[in-house]
Design an enzyme around this catalytic site. Structure first.
Site, short mmCIF file in Angstrom:
data_model
loop_
_atom_site.label_atom_id
_atom_site.label_comp_id
_atom_site.label_asym_id
_atom_site.label_seq_id
_atom_site.Cartn_x
_atom_site.Cartn_y
_atom_site.Cartn_z
N HIS A 144 0.83 -1.20 0.00
CA HIS A 144 0.00 0.00 0.00
C HIS A 144 0.88 1.27 0.00
O HIS A 144 1.71 1.45 0.89
CB HIS A 144 -0.99 0.03 1.15
CG HIS A 144 -1.86 -1.20 1.15
ND1 HIS A 144 -2.60 -1.60 2.22
CD2 HIS A 144 -2.09 -2.14 0.18
CE1 HIS A 144 -3.25 -2.72 1.92
NE2 HIS A 144 -2.94 -3.07 0.67
N ASP B 265 -0.15 4.26 0.42
CA ASP B 265 -0.75 5.42 1.09
C ASP B 265 -0.19 5.72 2.48
O ASP B 265 -0.76 6.52 3.23
CB ASP B 265 -2.28 5.37 1.07
CG ASP B 265 -2.87 4.11 1.67
OD1 ASP B 265 -2.11 3.19 2.03
OD2 ASP B 265 -4.12 4.05 1.78
N CYS C 68 -7.02 4.69 4.38
CA CYS C 68 -7.32 3.25 4.26
C CYS C 68 -8.79 2.94 4.52
O CYS C 68 -9.37 2.10 3.85
CB CYS C 68 -6.50 2.46 5.27
SG CYS C 68 -4.73 2.54 5.02
O1 DAV Z 1 3.34 1.48 5.66
O2 DAV Z 1 2.65 0.33 7.23
C1 DAV Z 1 0.19 1.30 5.67
C2 DAV Z 1 -1.01 1.18 4.79
C3 DAV Z 1 -1.85 0.05 5.12
N1 DAV Z 1 -3.04 0.02 4.34
C4 DAV Z 1 2.53 0.76 6.13
C5 DAV Z 1 1.31 0.45 5.29
#
Ligand code: DAV
Length: 376
Positions: free
Chosen positions: A252, A254, A353
């Site tokens: 991800h 984001d 998210c």
């Molecule tokens: O960088 O820990 C965060 C995003 C999760 N949907 C991370 C991923």
């Protein structure tokens, strides 16, 4: 207990749906937000372990994830997170945004395909992972965690409603998720990523939208095949660019990039690799997360601090304890809307998210440089 979606007319402060216009209309991460889906953590269960998770999940949670698959998360922790989600809905409505929710669904039923089985699902908490809005189209992502195979089910009533009102709806080819995708051989074929190139897979949260440009990262859940599927399926009107990031645990994009307005990009200073697409953009390195190091995090890193949600090019929803980030964004010209969200953090994400922006005012602009190569 649950709050049904509030009808627009019941709230004088909330913009009415655009008469006669497509209900799905969102090209960027920052145009003025009209309608948003906020996920639900009701009935959330631990994911069913698969070895590819080890590449992205915090090592501290491997034990829980390996042993509790299909079992409910601790009730008190879930209750606190659900309360924060309900409060986010109230804050968004007070800001004039229409809030929609997925259907409460059971997630503890086991299921199987002819080739594998899962002890349960997960949750309907993170619509950003399984769904993407590109203009008037809603895209269902082919996710590579087996336990997430049916995750869009909880959103189907919403999607069907938008489709009936004129939105377009497409689902990526249903992946098989057999060992061919995950084996050591596949990982070699995939340059060390947990998923190889057996079939197209991606999580929608590996994509950031900048009008006609979509920026995507290769990750442990998104492969080149999936990126190519997206590129060809969206067609000539969009340019899909894969960018490099410095994140060995990539899952991800984001918590790595957050475009907040045309020309304003918040970046994770540990992961961002400068790219010519952003030539001429103002880049703000996010301050370090304020989260205490012993905070329970089942799924992700504390960098979800920068997983903010834009309400418009001047307004951002930020976690209320992230004071250094709030100060930096305020100095950068933004109005910050602080919301408590640390209990939600534990379940794998923050404001970006847990949301899916279905409608934002505005059309398909061109914001990034290097426009010569258009993949269609
Ligand atoms: O960088 O820990 C965060 C995003 C999760 N949907 C991370 C991923």
């Amino acid at each position: 207990m649950t709050h049904a979606a509030v009808s627009a007319s019941a709230h004088p402060g909330i913009a009415a749906p655009r008469a006669g216009a497509c209900p799905v209309n969102s090209f960027t991460e920052w145009d003025p937000l009209e309608e948003v889906v906020v996920g639900r953590l009701d009935n959330a269960v631990f994911p069913t372990w698969q070895p590819s998770m080890a590449d992205t999940m915090p090592e501290s949670s491997w034990g829980d994830l390996r042993t509790h698959g299909g079992a409910p998360f601790p009730a008190e922790h879930l209750r606190a997170a659900r309360e924060e989600l309900e409060n986010l809905c109230a804050v968004l409505e007070a800001e004039g945004v229409r809030v929609r929710r997925p259907d409460p669904a059971p997630h503890d039923n086991s299921f199987a395909t002819p080739r594998w089985s899962s002890k349960g699902g997960l949750y309907a908490g993170m619509p950003r992972d399984c769904l993407m809005v590109v203009g008037d189209t809603i895209v269902e992502a082919p996710m590579s965690w087996r336990c997430r195979y049916f995750e869009t089910d909880a959103f189907r009533e919403l999607i069907k409603g938008w489709f009936r009102q004129g939105a377009r709806w497409m689902a990526a080819p249903k992946p098989q998720l057999t060992e061919d995708l995950f084996s050591d051989e596949a990982a070699e074929d995939g340059d060390g990523w947990a998923v190889g190139e057996f079939e197209p897979v991606f999580d929608a949260a590996d994509v950031m939208r900048f009008g006609r440009d979509l920026v995507v990262q290769r990750s442990h859940v998104t492969n080149e095949f999936g990126i190519e599927w997206l590129r060809r399926s969206l067609g000539d009107g969009f340019r899909v660019s894969r960018i490099d990031v410095d994140d060995p645990h990539a899952m991800h994009i984001d918590a790595t990039l957050a475009p907040l307005a045309p020309g304003k990009l918040l970046v994770n200073p540990e992961r961002y690799v400068p790219h010519e697409l952003f030539d001429g953009w103002d880049i703000l390195p996010a301050p370090k997360p304020a989260l205490p190091s012993d905070w329970p995090m089942y799924f992700c890193s504390p960098w979800v601090s920068m997983n903010v949600l834009s309400l418009d090019p001047e307004t951002v929803v930020v976690e209320s304890h992230e004071e250094p980030l709030i100060e930096a964004l305020t100095a950068w010209g933004f109005r910050c809307v602080p919301v408590d969200f640390r209990n939600v953090y534990s379940f794998g994400g923050s404001f970006h998210c847990v949301t899916l922006d279905v409608a934002r005012t505005g059309g398909c602009g061109s914001y990034l440089s290097g426009a010569e190569t258009i993949h269609g």
